[in-house]
Write a protein that holds these residues in place. Structure first.
Motif, short mmCIF file in Angstrom:
data_model
loop_
_atom_site.label_atom_id
_atom_site.label_comp_id
_atom_site.label_asym_id
_atom_site.label_seq_id
_atom_site.Cartn_x
_atom_site.Cartn_y
_atom_site.Cartn_z
N TYR A 1 -20.01 10.14 -25.49
CA TYR A 1 -20.11 10.42 -26.59
C TYR A 1 -18.75 10.27 -27.32
O TYR A 1 -18.45 9.60 -28.58
CB TYR A 1 -20.18 11.99 -26.98
CG TYR A 1 -21.63 12.36 -26.84
CD1 TYR A 1 -22.59 11.78 -27.89
CD2 TYR A 1 -21.93 13.32 -26.05
CE1 TYR A 1 -23.78 12.15 -27.70
CE2 TYR A 1 -23.38 13.76 -26.22
CZ TYR A 1 -24.17 13.03 -27.04
OH TYR A 1 -25.63 13.47 -27.11
N SER A 55 -27.85 11.96 -28.57
CA SER A 55 -28.45 11.09 -28.04
C SER A 55 -29.40 11.68 -27.08
O SER A 55 -29.30 12.40 -25.99
CB SER A 55 -27.33 10.03 -27.00
OG SER A 55 -27.98 9.23 -26.15
N SER A 112 -25.65 10.50 -35.86
CA SER A 112 -25.70 9.92 -34.66
C SER A 112 -25.01 10.88 -33.78
O SER A 112 -24.46 10.46 -32.62
CB SER A 112 -24.77 8.64 -34.35
OG SER A 112 -23.27 8.77 -34.83
N ASN A 167 -28.68 10.94 -23.35
CA ASN A 167 -27.71 12.10 -22.70
C ASN A 167 -28.46 13.41 -22.48
O ASN A 167 -28.02 14.00 -21.44
CB ASN A 167 -26.69 12.09 -23.63
CG ASN A 167 -25.70 10.89 -23.73
OD1 ASN A 167 -25.78 10.08 -22.69
ND2 ASN A 167 -24.94 10.83 -24.81
N SER A 185 -21.57 17.06 -30.65
CA SER A 185 -22.61 16.25 -29.98
C SER A 185 -22.81 17.09 -28.58
O SER A 185 -23.86 17.49 -28.12
CB SER A 185 -22.25 15.01 -29.73
OG SER A 185 -22.41 14.27 -31.06
N GLY A 187 -18.37 6.34 -28.00
CA GLY A 187 -19.02 5.95 -29.07
C GLY A 187 -18.81 6.43 -30.35
O GLY A 187 -18.54 5.57 -31.16
N SER A 221 -26.21 18.82 -27.22
CA SER A 221 -26.70 18.22 -26.32
C SER A 221 -26.79 19.30 -24.99
O SER A 221 -28.06 19.37 -24.30
CB SER A 221 -26.16 17.05 -25.77
OG SER A 221 -26.02 16.06 -26.75
N MET A 253 -36.77 7.91 -28.85
CA MET A 253 -36.25 7.14 -28.07
C MET A 253 -36.97 5.56 -28.31
O MET A 253 -36.44 4.41 -28.23
CB MET A 253 -36.28 7.09 -26.67
CG MET A 253 -35.29 8.47 -26.36
SD MET A 253 -35.63 8.60 -24.47
CE MET A 253 -34.65 7.11 -23.75
N SER A 294 -38.28 4.90 -34.54
CA SER A 294 -37.18 5.33 -35.39
C SER A 294 -37.58 4.76 -37.10
O SER A 294 -38.42 4.03 -37.19
CB SER A 294 -35.89 4.72 -35.20
OG SER A 294 -35.84 3.21 -35.48
#
Length: 314
Positions: free
Chosen positions: A226, A174, A171, A177, A112, A229, A116, A142, A145
Protein backbone atom coordinates in the motif's frame (compact mmCIF):
# COMPACT_ATOMS: atom_id res chain seq x y z
CA UNK A 1 23.01 -38.16 37.30
CA UNK A 2 25.32 -36.26 34.98
CA UNK A 3 23.90 -34.55 31.91
CA UNK A 4 25.50 -35.51 28.63
CA UNK A 5 26.29 -32.62 26.32
CA UNK A 6 26.64 -33.31 22.61
CA UNK A 7 29.85 -31.90 21.24
CA UNK A 8 31.16 -31.82 17.70
CA UNK A 9 33.91 -34.33 16.85
CA UNK A 10 37.45 -33.27 17.53
CA UNK A 11 38.90 -31.07 14.82
CA UNK A 12 35.48 -29.91 13.55
CA UNK A 13 33.87 -26.59 14.32
CA UNK A 14 30.16 -26.28 15.06
CA UNK A 15 28.12 -25.09 12.08
CA UNK A 16 27.80 -21.32 11.77
CA UNK A 17 24.39 -19.67 11.85
CA UNK A 18 25.23 -18.16 8.44
CA UNK A 19 26.22 -21.49 6.90
CA UNK A 20 24.13 -22.83 4.05
CA UNK A 21 21.64 -25.55 5.05
CA UNK A 22 22.68 -29.14 4.43
CA UNK A 23 21.55 -30.64 1.15
CA UNK A 24 19.08 -33.54 0.98
CA UNK A 25 20.62 -36.94 0.37
CA UNK A 26 19.03 -37.18 -3.07
CA UNK A 27 20.44 -33.85 -4.29
CA UNK A 28 23.87 -34.00 -5.86
CA UNK A 29 26.64 -31.60 -5.00
CA UNK A 30 26.91 -28.61 -7.37
CA UNK A 31 29.75 -28.61 -9.84
CA UNK A 32 32.34 -25.85 -10.02
CA UNK A 33 31.06 -24.74 -13.41
CA UNK A 34 27.51 -24.54 -12.10
CA UNK A 35 28.50 -22.43 -9.11
CA UNK A 36 30.59 -20.13 -11.31
CA UNK A 37 27.77 -19.80 -13.83
CA UNK A 38 25.24 -18.88 -11.15
CA UNK A 39 27.63 -16.34 -9.68
CA UNK A 40 28.20 -14.79 -13.10
CA UNK A 41 24.47 -14.55 -13.85
CA UNK A 42 23.74 -12.99 -10.45
CA UNK A 43 26.60 -10.52 -10.89
CA UNK A 44 25.33 -9.45 -14.31
CA UNK A 45 21.78 -9.09 -12.96
CA UNK A 46 23.01 -6.91 -10.08
CA UNK A 47 25.03 -4.76 -12.46
CA UNK A 48 22.03 -4.36 -14.78
CA UNK A 49 20.03 -3.00 -11.83
CA UNK A 50 22.71 -0.98 -10.04
CA UNK A 51 24.43 0.62 -13.05
CA UNK A 52 21.46 2.81 -14.09
CA UNK A 53 20.95 3.80 -10.44
CA UNK A 54 24.64 4.69 -10.19
CA UNK A 55 24.36 6.97 -13.26
CA UNK A 56 21.25 8.69 -11.88
CA UNK A 57 22.85 9.33 -8.47
CA UNK A 58 26.19 10.50 -9.89
CA UNK A 59 24.50 12.83 -12.38
CA UNK A 60 22.37 14.35 -9.62
CA UNK A 61 25.55 15.09 -7.64
CA UNK A 62 27.51 16.55 -10.59
CA UNK A 63 28.08 20.18 -11.40
CA UNK A 64 26.75 21.83 -14.53
CA UNK A 65 30.25 21.93 -15.99
CA UNK A 66 30.80 18.19 -15.45
CA UNK A 67 27.47 17.38 -17.11
CA UNK A 68 28.31 19.60 -20.09
CA UNK A 69 31.73 17.94 -20.48
CA UNK A 70 30.13 14.47 -20.35
CA UNK A 71 27.51 15.51 -22.87
CA UNK A 72 24.65 14.36 -20.64
CA UNK A 73 24.57 11.57 -18.10
CA UNK A 74 27.70 11.22 -15.96
CA UNK A 75 29.23 7.84 -15.15
CA UNK A 76 32.47 8.92 -13.44
CA UNK A 77 31.96 11.37 -10.55
CA UNK A 78 33.87 14.65 -10.82
CA UNK A 79 33.28 17.70 -8.67
CA UNK A 80 30.56 16.29 -6.39
CA UNK A 81 28.07 18.92 -5.26
CA UNK A 82 24.72 18.90 -3.46
CA UNK A 83 23.47 22.09 -5.07
CA UNK A 84 20.57 20.35 -6.81
CA UNK A 85 19.28 18.79 -3.58
CA UNK A 86 19.79 21.99 -1.62
CA UNK A 87 17.83 24.00 -4.16
CA UNK A 88 15.06 21.40 -4.39
CA UNK A 89 14.66 21.26 -0.60
CA UNK A 90 14.91 25.00 -0.04
CA UNK A 91 11.16 25.40 0.38
CA UNK A 92 9.92 25.49 -3.21
CA UNK A 93 7.51 23.36 -5.19
CA UNK A 94 9.49 20.12 -4.78
CA UNK A 95 9.66 20.49 -0.99
CA UNK A 96 5.92 21.05 -0.82
CA UNK A 97 5.27 18.10 -3.16
CA UNK A 98 7.50 15.85 -1.03
CA UNK A 99 5.60 16.74 2.14
CA UNK A 100 2.29 16.14 0.34
CA UNK A 101 3.45 12.71 -0.88
CA UNK A 102 4.63 11.73 2.60
CA UNK A 103 1.33 12.75 4.23
CA UNK A 104 -0.77 11.03 1.56
CA UNK A 105 1.31 7.87 1.91
CA UNK A 106 1.02 7.79 5.71
CA UNK A 107 -2.71 8.61 5.89
CA UNK A 108 -3.62 6.46 2.90
CA UNK A 109 -1.65 3.44 4.10
CA UNK A 110 -3.18 3.67 7.58
CA UNK A 111 -6.70 3.94 6.15
CA UNK A 112 -6.18 1.14 3.62
CA UNK A 113 -4.67 -1.22 6.18
CA UNK A 114 -7.48 -0.55 8.66
CA UNK A 115 -10.19 -1.30 6.09
CA UNK A 116 -8.34 -4.30 4.65
CA UNK A 117 -7.61 -5.92 8.01
CA UNK A 118 -11.19 -5.51 9.24
CA UNK A 119 -12.62 -6.82 5.98
CA UNK A 120 -10.19 -9.76 5.80
CA UNK A 121 -10.84 -10.74 9.42
CA UNK A 122 -14.59 -10.69 8.88
CA UNK A 123 -14.29 -12.81 5.74
CA UNK A 124 -11.96 -15.26 7.50
CA UNK A 125 -14.65 -16.16 10.06
CA UNK A 126 -16.51 -18.94 8.27
CA UNK A 127 -20.22 -18.78 9.00
CA UNK A 128 -20.35 -15.03 9.63
CA UNK A 129 -23.33 -13.07 8.30
CA UNK A 130 -23.24 -12.86 4.49
CA UNK A 131 -19.71 -14.27 4.41
CA UNK A 132 -19.99 -16.03 1.05
CA UNK A 133 -21.90 -13.25 -0.71
CA UNK A 134 -19.53 -10.54 0.44
CA UNK A 135 -16.57 -12.63 -0.69
CA UNK A 136 -18.08 -13.20 -4.14
CA UNK A 137 -18.93 -9.51 -4.44
CA UNK A 138 -15.35 -8.50 -3.65
CA UNK A 139 -13.89 -11.03 -6.04
CA UNK A 140 -16.18 -9.80 -8.81
CA UNK A 141 -14.57 -6.37 -8.62
CA UNK A 142 -11.24 -7.94 -9.57
CA UNK A 143 -12.64 -8.84 -13.00
CA UNK A 144 -15.25 -6.14 -13.63
CA UNK A 145 -14.97 -2.39 -13.09
CA UNK A 146 -17.15 0.60 -13.87
CA UNK A 147 -14.47 2.28 -15.96
CA UNK A 148 -12.67 5.58 -15.88
CA UNK A 149 -15.51 7.94 -16.82
CA UNK A 150 -18.07 6.63 -14.27
CA UNK A 151 -15.37 6.71 -11.59
CA UNK A 152 -14.52 10.31 -12.43
CA UNK A 153 -18.19 11.30 -12.41
CA UNK A 154 -18.64 9.63 -9.01
CA UNK A 155 -15.65 11.46 -7.54
CA UNK A 156 -16.93 14.71 -9.00
CA UNK A 157 -20.45 14.18 -7.67
CA UNK A 158 -19.07 13.55 -4.18
CA UNK A 159 -17.26 16.89 -4.29
CA UNK A 160 -13.81 15.32 -4.04
CA UNK A 161 -12.35 17.04 -7.11
CA UNK A 162 -9.24 19.06 -6.28
CA UNK A 163 -9.17 17.38 -2.86
CA UNK A 164 -6.55 15.12 -1.31
CA UNK A 165 -9.27 12.58 -0.54
CA UNK A 166 -9.48 11.95 -4.27
CA UNK A 167 -5.96 10.54 -4.07
CA UNK A 168 -6.89 8.06 -1.33
CA UNK A 169 -10.51 6.91 -1.55
CA UNK A 170 -10.73 5.71 -5.21
CA UNK A 171 -7.82 3.29 -4.69
CA UNK A 172 -8.01 2.73 -0.95
CA UNK A 173 -8.65 -1.02 -1.01
CA UNK A 174 -7.06 -3.82 -2.99
CA UNK A 175 -9.10 -7.01 -3.15
CA UNK A 176 -5.94 -9.03 -3.79
CA UNK A 177 -4.43 -7.76 -0.53
CA UNK A 178 -7.65 -8.57 1.32
CA UNK A 179 -7.59 -12.14 0.01
CA UNK A 180 -3.96 -12.57 1.07
CA UNK A 181 -4.76 -11.29 4.56
CA UNK A 182 -7.84 -13.51 4.73
CA UNK A 183 -5.82 -16.58 3.79
CA UNK A 184 -3.27 -15.84 6.50
CA UNK A 185 -5.95 -15.20 9.14
CA UNK A 186 -7.64 -18.48 8.28
CA UNK A 187 -4.35 -20.29 8.94
CA UNK A 188 -4.30 -19.18 12.58
CA UNK A 189 -5.36 -21.92 14.97
CA UNK A 190 -9.07 -21.82 15.69
CA UNK A 191 -8.41 -23.09 19.22
CA UNK A 192 -6.67 -19.82 20.11
CA UNK A 193 -9.63 -17.66 19.15
CA UNK A 194 -12.12 -20.08 20.71
CA UNK A 195 -10.28 -20.07 24.04
CA UNK A 196 -10.13 -16.27 24.00
CA UNK A 197 -13.83 -16.09 23.25
CA UNK A 198 -14.57 -18.43 26.17
CA UNK A 199 -12.60 -16.06 28.42
CA UNK A 200 -14.90 -13.24 27.36
CA UNK A 201 -12.88 -11.56 24.59
CA UNK A 202 -14.80 -9.93 21.77
CA UNK A 203 -13.95 -9.91 18.09
CA UNK A 204 -11.99 -6.66 18.19
CA UNK A 205 -9.93 -7.81 21.16
CA UNK A 206 -9.22 -11.15 19.49
CA UNK A 207 -8.15 -9.34 16.33
CA UNK A 208 -5.93 -6.84 18.16
CA UNK A 209 -4.31 -9.11 20.76
CA UNK A 210 -4.17 -12.51 19.04
CA UNK A 211 -4.61 -12.35 15.27
CA UNK A 212 -2.54 -9.27 14.46
CA UNK A 213 0.52 -10.17 16.61
CA UNK A 214 0.62 -13.56 14.88
CA UNK A 215 0.33 -11.91 11.44
CA UNK A 216 3.22 -9.45 11.58
CA UNK A 217 4.84 -10.91 8.46
CA UNK A 218 1.85 -10.55 6.16
CA UNK A 219 0.90 -7.19 7.68
CA UNK A 220 4.40 -5.86 6.96
CA UNK A 221 4.24 -7.02 3.35
CA UNK A 222 0.75 -5.62 2.68
CA UNK A 223 1.69 -2.34 4.38
CA UNK A 224 4.65 -2.05 2.04
CA UNK A 225 2.42 -2.75 -0.97
CA UNK A 226 0.00 0.00 0.00
CA UNK A 227 2.76 2.46 0.90
CA UNK A 228 4.60 1.95 -2.40
CA UNK A 229 1.32 2.27 -4.26
CA UNK A 230 0.47 5.62 -2.65
CA UNK A 231 4.01 6.93 -2.95
CA UNK A 232 4.29 6.03 -6.65
CA UNK A 233 0.73 7.01 -7.67
CA UNK A 234 0.42 9.88 -10.12
CA UNK A 235 -2.61 9.17 -12.30
CA UNK A 236 -5.28 10.12 -9.75
CA UNK A 237 -3.52 13.40 -9.03
CA UNK A 238 -3.31 14.29 -12.72
CA UNK A 239 -6.98 13.39 -13.12
CA UNK A 240 -8.59 14.95 -10.05
CA UNK A 241 -6.26 17.81 -9.04
CA UNK A 242 -6.24 21.15 -10.83
CA UNK A 243 -4.22 23.18 -8.34
CA UNK A 244 -0.48 22.83 -9.07
CA UNK A 245 0.31 23.60 -5.44
CA UNK A 246 -1.41 20.35 -4.41
CA UNK A 247 0.50 18.08 -6.76
CA UNK A 248 2.50 15.22 -5.13
CA UNK A 249 6.14 14.50 -5.88
CA UNK A 250 5.51 12.00 -8.68
CA UNK A 251 3.51 14.52 -10.71
CA UNK A 252 6.20 17.17 -10.24
CA UNK A 253 8.75 14.65 -11.48
CA UNK A 254 6.63 13.96 -14.58
CA UNK A 255 6.38 17.67 -15.32
CA UNK A 256 10.14 18.01 -14.90
CA UNK A 257 11.32 14.93 -16.80
CA UNK A 258 8.74 14.50 -19.57
CA UNK A 259 7.36 17.99 -20.09
CA UNK A 260 10.66 19.75 -19.31
CA UNK A 261 8.91 22.15 -16.94
CA UNK A 262 11.31 23.37 -14.25
CA UNK A 263 9.96 23.58 -10.69
CA UNK A 264 8.83 26.97 -9.51
CA UNK A 265 11.84 28.95 -8.28
CA UNK A 266 14.47 26.97 -10.21
CA UNK A 267 13.75 28.03 -13.79
CA UNK A 268 15.93 31.13 -13.53
CA UNK A 269 18.86 29.24 -11.97
CA UNK A 270 18.72 26.68 -14.78
CA UNK A 271 18.59 29.36 -17.49
CA UNK A 272 21.62 31.21 -16.10
CA UNK A 273 23.67 28.02 -15.91
CA UNK A 274 24.01 28.03 -12.13
CA UNK A 275 22.17 24.72 -11.99
CA UNK A 276 21.93 21.94 -14.53
CA UNK A 277 18.42 20.95 -15.53
CA UNK A 278 19.56 17.34 -15.95
CA UNK A 279 20.97 17.30 -12.41
CA UNK A 280 17.64 18.57 -11.09
CA UNK A 281 15.78 15.83 -12.98
CA UNK A 282 18.05 13.12 -11.60
CA UNK A 283 17.82 14.57 -8.06
CA UNK A 284 14.03 14.45 -8.16
CA UNK A 285 14.19 10.85 -9.37
CA UNK A 286 16.50 9.94 -6.49
CA UNK A 287 14.14 11.59 -4.00
CA UNK A 288 11.24 9.61 -5.45
CA UNK A 289 13.14 6.29 -5.32
CA UNK A 290 14.86 6.72 -1.97
CA UNK A 291 11.99 5.81 0.43
CA UNK A 292 11.19 2.58 -1.43
CA UNK A 293 14.87 1.62 -1.67
CA UNK A 294 15.36 2.20 2.06
CA UNK A 295 12.23 0.42 3.33
CA UNK A 296 12.22 -2.61 1.02
CA UNK A 297 15.22 -4.45 2.58
CA UNK A 298 13.62 -4.31 6.04
CA UNK A 299 10.45 -5.98 4.76
CA UNK A 300 12.16 -8.40 2.38
CA UNK A 301 12.53 -11.11 5.04
CA UNK A 302 8.75 -11.20 5.50
CA UNK A 303 7.89 -11.71 1.81
CA UNK A 304 8.20 -15.50 1.73
CA UNK A 305 6.28 -16.11 4.95
CA UNK A 306 3.73 -13.39 4.44
CA UNK A 307 2.84 -13.77 0.78
CA UNK A 308 3.25 -17.51 0.19
CA UNK A 309 1.50 -18.60 3.40
CA UNK A 310 -1.39 -16.22 2.86
CA UNK A 311 -1.78 -17.13 -0.80
CA UNK A 312 -1.55 -20.93 -0.33
CA UNK A 313 -3.88 -21.14 2.63
CA UNK A 314 -6.42 -18.83 1.03
Amino acid sequence: MTAVIDRPPAGKRPPSRWAAPSRPVWEEEPSGAGVAGKGLVLTLACLAVLFPLWIVVVTSLSTARTIDEAGGLVMVPKGITFVAYRELLSGGQVTRATVISILITLVGTLFSMTVSVLCAYGLSRIGSLGHRWFLLLLMATMFFSAGLIPTYLLVQSLGLTDSYLALILPSAVSVFNILVLRGFFMGISQELTDSARIDGAGDFRILWQIVMPLSRAVLAVITLFYAVGYWSAWFNASLYLNDQNKMPLQNVMIQLVQKQQAPVGLAQAIKTGELSGLAVQMAVMVMALLPVAVLSPFVQKHFKKGMLTGAVKG
